[in-house]
Design a protein around this motif. Structure first.
Motif, PDB file in Angstrom:
ATOM      1  N   SER A  25      10.951  -8.238  13.368  1.00 53.91           N
ATOM      2  CA  SER A  25      12.040  -8.901  12.737  1.00 53.91           C
ATOM      3  C   SER A  25      13.039  -9.213  14.069  1.00 53.91           C
ATOM      4  CB  SER A  25      12.732  -7.951  11.801  1.00 53.91           C
ATOM      5  OG  SER A  25      13.088  -6.612  12.607  1.00 53.91           O
ATOM      6  N   GLY A  26      13.792 -10.104  13.422  1.00 51.73           N
ATOM      7  CA  GLY A  26      15.080 -10.658  14.537  1.00 51.73           C
ATOM      8  C   GLY A  26      14.599 -11.806  15.429  1.00 51.73           C
ATOM      9  N   ARG A  27      13.352 -12.351  15.227  1.00 48.76           N
ATOM     10  CA  ARG A  27      12.676 -13.472  16.158  1.00 48.76           C
ATOM     11  C   ARG A  27      11.950 -14.305  15.172  1.00 48.76           C
ATOM     12  NH1 ARG A  27      12.997 -14.170  22.349  1.00 48.76           N
ATOM     13  NH2 ARG A  27      11.948 -16.262  22.377  1.00 48.76           N
ATOM     14  N   THR A  28      11.788 -15.540  15.927  1.00 49.56           N
ATOM     15  CA  THR A  28      10.567 -16.402  15.171  1.00 49.56           C
ATOM     16  C   THR A  28       9.363 -15.818  15.741  1.00 49.56           C
ATOM     17  OG1 THR A  28      12.117 -18.250  15.229  1.00 49.56           O
ATOM     18  CG2 THR A  28       9.991 -18.823  14.811  1.00 49.56           C
ATOM     19  N   PHE A  29       8.845 -15.206  14.568  1.00 52.49           N
ATOM     20  CA  PHE A  29       7.526 -14.681  14.874  1.00 52.49           C
ATOM     21  C   PHE A  29       6.390 -15.584  15.383  1.00 52.49           C
ATOM     22  CE2 PHE A  29       4.617 -11.204  15.120  1.00 52.49           C
ATOM     23  CZ  PHE A  29       3.276 -11.845  14.283  1.00 52.49           C
ATOM     24  N   SER A  30       6.260 -16.813  14.950  1.00 47.49           N
ATOM     25  CA  SER A  30       5.154 -17.689  15.287  1.00 47.49           C
ATOM     26  C   SER A  30       5.143 -18.176  16.632  1.00 47.49           C
ATOM     27  CB  SER A  30       5.018 -19.056  14.118  1.00 47.49           C
ATOM     28  OG  SER A  30       6.442 -19.533  14.350  1.00 47.49           O
ATOM     29  N   ASN A  31       6.228 -18.022  17.415  1.00 47.69           N
ATOM     30  CA  ASN A  31       6.421 -18.414  18.548  1.00 47.69           C
ATOM     31  C   ASN A  31       6.300 -17.340  19.778  1.00 47.69           C
ATOM     32  OD1 ASN A  31       7.423 -20.957  17.709  1.00 47.69           O
ATOM     33  ND2 ASN A  31       9.663 -20.500  17.973  1.00 47.69           N
ATOM     34  N   ILE A  51      -2.585 -11.544  21.307  1.00 47.58           N
ATOM     35  CA  ILE A  51      -2.778 -12.636  20.566  1.00 47.58           C
ATOM     36  C   ILE A  51      -1.596 -13.842  21.027  1.00 47.58           C
ATOM     37  CG2 ILE A  51      -1.753 -11.755  18.389  1.00 47.58           C
ATOM     38  CD1 ILE A  51      -3.935 -13.719  17.000  1.00 47.58           C
ATOM     39  N   GLY A  52      -1.966 -14.834  21.529  1.00 46.75           N
ATOM     40  CA  GLY A  52      -0.728 -15.713  21.887  1.00 46.75           C
ATOM     41  C   GLY A  52      -0.219 -16.613  20.761  1.00 46.75           C
ATOM     42  N   SER A  53       0.706 -17.223  20.822  1.00 50.14           N
ATOM     43  CA  SER A  53       1.445 -18.152  19.648  1.00 50.14           C
ATOM     44  C   SER A  53       0.197 -19.132  19.101  1.00 50.14           C
ATOM     45  CB  SER A  53       2.631 -18.694  19.923  1.00 50.14           C
ATOM     46  OG  SER A  53       2.389 -19.625  21.366  1.00 50.14           O
ATOM     47  N   SER A  54      -0.368 -19.514  20.181  1.00 47.29           N
ATOM     48  CA  SER A  54      -1.489 -20.350  19.865  1.00 47.29           C
ATOM     49  C   SER A  54      -2.568 -19.783  18.883  1.00 47.29           C
ATOM     50  CB  SER A  54      -2.335 -21.116  20.970  1.00 47.29           C
ATOM     51  OG  SER A  54      -2.872 -20.205  22.003  1.00 47.29           O
ATOM     52  N   GLY A  55      -2.782 -18.586  18.916  1.00 48.22           N
ATOM     53  CA  GLY A  55      -3.839 -17.842  18.350  1.00 48.22           C
ATOM     54  C   GLY A  55      -4.945 -17.355  19.312  1.00 48.22           C
ATOM     55  N   ALA A  74       3.213 -15.753   8.311  1.00 47.05           N
ATOM     56  CA  ALA A  74       4.006 -15.435   7.059  1.00 47.05           C
ATOM     57  C   ALA A  74       4.391 -14.087   6.816  1.00 47.05           C
ATOM     58  CB  ALA A  74       2.999 -16.045   5.792  1.00 47.05           C
ATOM     59  N   LYS A  75       3.814 -13.013   7.093  1.00 50.44           N
ATOM     60  CA  LYS A  75       4.378 -11.740   7.251  1.00 50.44           C
ATOM     61  C   LYS A  75       4.929 -11.166   8.500  1.00 50.44           C
ATOM     62  CE  LYS A  75       0.924 -10.565   3.407  1.00 50.44           C
ATOM     63  NZ  LYS A  75      -0.278  -9.635   3.144  1.00 50.44           N
ATOM     64  N   ALA A  97       6.195  -7.736  22.242  1.00 49.00           N
ATOM     65  CA  ALA A  97       6.333  -9.133  21.983  1.00 49.00           C
ATOM     66  C   ALA A  97       6.701  -9.864  23.078  1.00 49.00           C
ATOM     67  CB  ALA A  97       7.248  -9.431  20.893  1.00 49.00           C
ATOM     68  N   ARG A  98       6.326 -11.020  23.480  1.00 50.08           N
ATOM     69  CA  ARG A  98       6.580 -11.836  24.593  1.00 50.08           C
ATOM     70  C   ARG A  98       7.188 -13.038  23.996  1.00 50.08           C
ATOM     71  NH1 ARG A  98       6.290 -12.713  30.164  1.00 50.08           N
ATOM     72  NH2 ARG A  98       6.044 -14.980  30.771  1.00 50.08           N
ATOM     73  N   GLY A  99       8.361 -13.301  24.523  1.00 45.18           N
ATOM     74  CA  GLY A  99       9.087 -14.580  23.829  1.00 45.18           C
ATOM     75  C   GLY A  99       8.477 -15.834  23.815  1.00 45.18           C
ATOM     76  N   ASP A 100       7.913 -16.147  25.122  1.00 46.75           N
ATOM     77  CA  ASP A 100       7.401 -17.493  25.341  1.00 46.75           C
ATOM     78  C   ASP A 100       6.166 -17.907  24.826  1.00 46.75           C
ATOM     79  OD1 ASP A 100       6.350 -17.295  28.905  1.00 46.75           O
ATOM     80  OD2 ASP A 100       5.738 -16.362  27.131  1.00 46.75           O
TER      81      ASP A 100
END
Length: 123
Positions: A25-31, A51-55, A74-75, A97-100
């Motif tokens: 929570s608190g961050r755009t997860f998909s990124n 797993i990266g933001s690209s999958g 989505a979750k 989590a890594r923000g980039d």
């Protein structure tokens, strides 16, 4: 404020399976890139999977073929499916989590960490 909350740990017999979850929570997860690390008693953090933001996914050598990392954007949740568990898998498991969004295996490259969930594998 970014929060990561792991769940799903517990005791399991050798050869069994567990699925860990990490809700973000608190961050755009998909990124973000999401990693799983573990720490056994008197040992350093060990890379498990990312797993990266690209999958794209990467695994530590000791878990390849047995563990699977996945994410549900989505979750806002990342999962670690662990099969064929061994005693050596006993550890506290942490999600990070890594923000980039880039998938790295080094723990110091991660920005946020969960509190950990213990996994005990025994006979």
């Amino acid at each position: 404020q970014v929060q990561l909350v792991e769940s799903g740990g517990g005791a399991v017999q050798i050869g069994g399976s567990l699925t860990l979850s990490c809700a973000v929570s608190g961050r755009t997860f998909s990124n973000v890139a999401m990693g799983w690390f573990r720490r056994a008693p008197e040992k350093d953090h060990e890379f498990v999977a990312v797993i990266g933001s690209s999958g794209v996914t990467y695994y530590g050598d000791s878990v390849k073929g047995r563990f699977t990392i996945s994410r549900d954007n989505a979750k806002n949740t990342v999962y670690l499916q662990m099969n064929s568990l061994k005693e050596d898998d006993t550890a506290v498991y942490y999600c990070a989590a890594r923000g980039d969004g880039r998938p790295y295996s080094l723990p110091f490259l991660y920005d946020y960490w969960g509190q950990g969930t213990p996994v005990t594998v025994s006979s």
